[in-house]
Design a protein around this motif. Structure first.
Motif, PDB file in Angstrom:
ATOM      1  N   GLU A  53      56.864   8.649 -75.583  1.00 24.83           N
ATOM      2  CA  GLU A  53      58.112   8.177 -76.201  1.00 24.83           C
ATOM      3  C   GLU A  53      58.949   7.375 -75.215  1.00 24.83           C
ATOM      4  OE1 GLU A  53      60.281  11.390 -77.983  1.00 24.83           O
ATOM      5  OE2 GLU A  53      58.695  11.818 -79.436  1.00 24.83           O
ATOM      6  N   GLU A  54      58.760   7.640 -73.920  1.00 21.39           N
ATOM      7  CA  GLU A  54      59.484   6.909 -72.870  1.00 21.39           C
ATOM      8  C   GLU A  54      58.838   5.556 -72.554  1.00 21.39           C
ATOM      9  OE1 GLU A  54      60.104  11.012 -73.063  1.00 21.39           O
ATOM     10  OE2 GLU A  54      58.242  10.158 -72.286  1.00 21.39           O
ATOM     11  N   GLN A  55      57.848   5.171 -73.352  1.00 15.16           N
ATOM     12  CA  GLN A  55      57.130   3.908 -73.177  1.00 15.16           C
ATOM     13  C   GLN A  55      56.415   3.842 -71.823  1.00 15.16           C
ATOM     14  OE1 GLN A  55      56.507   1.359 -75.625  1.00 15.16           O
ATOM     15  NE2 GLN A  55      57.001   3.285 -76.614  1.00 15.16           N
ATOM     16  N   LYS A  56      55.710   4.937 -71.538  1.00 11.45           N
ATOM     17  CA  LYS A  56      54.846   5.001 -70.358  1.00 11.45           C
ATOM     18  C   LYS A  56      53.453   5.408 -70.811  1.00 11.45           C
ATOM     19  CE  LYS A  56      58.379   5.996 -66.942  1.00 11.45           C
ATOM     20  NZ  LYS A  56      58.716   6.812 -65.778  1.00 11.45           N
ATOM     21  N   ILE A  57      52.443   4.851 -70.143  1.00  9.19           N
ATOM     22  CA  ILE A  57      51.059   5.186 -70.463  1.00  9.19           C
ATOM     23  C   ILE A  57      50.636   6.372 -69.611  1.00  9.19           C
ATOM     24  CG2 ILE A  57      50.042   3.580 -68.788  1.00  9.19           C
ATOM     25  CD1 ILE A  57      47.837   3.008 -70.928  1.00  9.19           C
ATOM     26  N   LEU A  58      49.907   7.291 -70.227  1.00  4.01           N
ATOM     27  CA  LEU A  58      49.387   8.447 -69.501  1.00  4.01           C
ATOM     28  C   LEU A  58      48.092   8.062 -68.792  1.00  4.01           C
ATOM     29  CD1 LEU A  58      49.910  11.263 -72.164  1.00  4.01           C
ATOM     30  CD2 LEU A  58      51.299  10.806 -70.126  1.00  4.01           C
ATOM     31  N   CYS A 152      51.931  -0.593 -64.192  1.00  2.00           N
ATOM     32  CA  CYS A 152      50.480  -0.710 -64.369  1.00  2.00           C
ATOM     33  C   CYS A 152      49.962  -2.012 -63.776  1.00  2.00           C
ATOM     34  CB  CYS A 152      50.106  -0.630 -65.847  1.00  2.00           C
ATOM     35  SG  CYS A 152      50.220   1.011 -66.547  1.00  2.00           S
ATOM     36  N   PHE A 153      50.655  -3.113 -64.060  1.00  2.00           N
ATOM     37  CA  PHE A 153      50.209  -4.399 -63.515  1.00  2.00           C
ATOM     38  C   PHE A 153      50.287  -4.399 -61.993  1.00  2.00           C
ATOM     39  CE2 PHE A 153      51.027  -6.080 -67.888  1.00  2.00           C
ATOM     40  CZ  PHE A 153      49.707  -6.414 -68.136  1.00  2.00           C
ATOM     41  N   ALA A 154      51.303  -3.764 -61.427  1.00  6.14           N
ATOM     42  CA  ALA A 154      51.396  -3.652 -59.966  1.00  6.14           C
ATOM     43  C   ALA A 154      50.238  -2.814 -59.424  1.00  6.14           C
ATOM     44  CB  ALA A 154      52.743  -3.038 -59.567  1.00  6.14           C
ATOM     45  N   SER A 155      49.861  -1.763 -60.146  1.00  4.19           N
ATOM     46  CA  SER A 155      48.747  -0.908 -59.724  1.00  4.19           C
ATOM     47  C   SER A 155      47.410  -1.642 -59.821  1.00  4.19           C
ATOM     48  CB  SER A 155      48.706   0.375 -60.561  1.00  4.19           C
ATOM     49  OG  SER A 155      49.818   1.188 -60.248  1.00  4.19           O
ATOM     50  N   TRP A 173      47.887  -2.530 -74.567  1.00  7.03           N
ATOM     51  CA  TRP A 173      49.280  -2.078 -74.636  1.00  7.03           C
ATOM     52  C   TRP A 173      50.219  -3.274 -74.553  1.00  7.03           C
ATOM     53  CZ3 TRP A 173      52.110   0.846 -70.178  1.00  7.03           C
ATOM     54  CH2 TRP A 173      53.343   1.329 -70.623  1.00  7.03           C
ATOM     55  N   GLN A 174      49.935  -4.203 -73.655  1.00  6.42           N
ATOM     56  CA  GLN A 174      50.768  -5.399 -73.529  1.00  6.42           C
ATOM     57  C   GLN A 174      50.808  -6.171 -74.849  1.00  6.42           C
ATOM     58  OE1 GLN A 174      49.313  -8.617 -71.084  1.00  6.42           O
ATOM     59  NE2 GLN A 174      51.397  -9.074 -70.374  1.00  6.42           N
ATOM     60  N   LEU A 175      49.667  -6.283 -75.529  1.00 10.44           N
ATOM     61  CA  LEU A 175      49.616  -6.981 -76.810  1.00 10.44           C
ATOM     62  C   LEU A 175      50.451  -6.281 -77.885  1.00 10.44           C
ATOM     63  CD1 LEU A 175      45.864  -8.018 -77.004  1.00 10.44           C
ATOM     64  CD2 LEU A 175      47.837  -9.524 -76.692  1.00 10.44           C
TER      65      LEU A 175
END
Length: 177
Positions: A53-58, A152-155, A173-175
């Motif tokens: 819900e916090e807009q983070k990927i697990l 994620c992109f930085a990782s 996810w970006q899409l």
């Protein structure tokens, strides 16, 4: 035989393990010559895109012996014999992260390394997440990490995220955004 097909003449089993089976096939090439193919047989696997819900990927951080390094990946796991991939996705998400998904929907499926392996990997989007209890396998050591899309992109740039299924998941996810 079509113009690209290689007809199997013989198959020699080399190794049967917990995860993979290795074999050497002697094949008849389209030009009539013979060759050998080293093949890895794999039961298939799933990966899960789970956005909180916090807009983070697990993601899970774990050491990968084949790479000799620790990387970040989407939750994933091997299919059991006869197991439905969607059922496997729900199971693996809960085992590795402690999160339960009410539903999953397919995103894509692809062969991971078709030059030498038959592994088919299914990627699912998890929906309606609730936090439950993580219960990893005895030989599985993972840390749950949640990242924003920018993180994620930085990782990816740092090489912490470097496997195909996870890169595909992040671009998916970006899409969606």
């Amino acid at each position: 035989m079509n113009k690209f097909e290689e007809k199997t003449i013989t198959t020699e089993s080399i190794y049967s393990g917990k995860v993979v089976h290795l074999q050497i096939d002697e094949v008849l090439l389209p030009n009539g010559k013979k060759s050998k193919r080293e093949i890895v047989k794999h039961p298939g696997a799933v990966g899960v895109v789970a956005i909180t819900e916090e807009q983070k990927i697990l993601l899970v951080r774990q050491f990968r012996k084949a790479l000799e390094k620790t990387i970040l990946e989407i939750p994933a796991g091997k299919l059991e014999p006869g197991e439905d991939p969607a059922t496997c996705a729900i199971r693996e998400l809960e085992e590795e992260t402690g999160y339960c998904a009410m539903h999953v929907r397919p995103i894509a499926s692809f062969y991971t390394s078709p030059g030498f392996a038959d592994e088919l990997l299914y990627v699912y989007q998890a929906e309606q997440l609730t936090l439950g209890q993580q219960h990893t396998d005895d030989d599985e050591f993972v840390e749950v990490v949640s990242l924003t899309l920018d993180e994620c992109f930085a990782s990816i740039q740092k090489g912490e995220i470097c496997d195909a299924k996870t890169v595909l998941a992040i671009y998916h996810w970006q899409l969606l955004k």
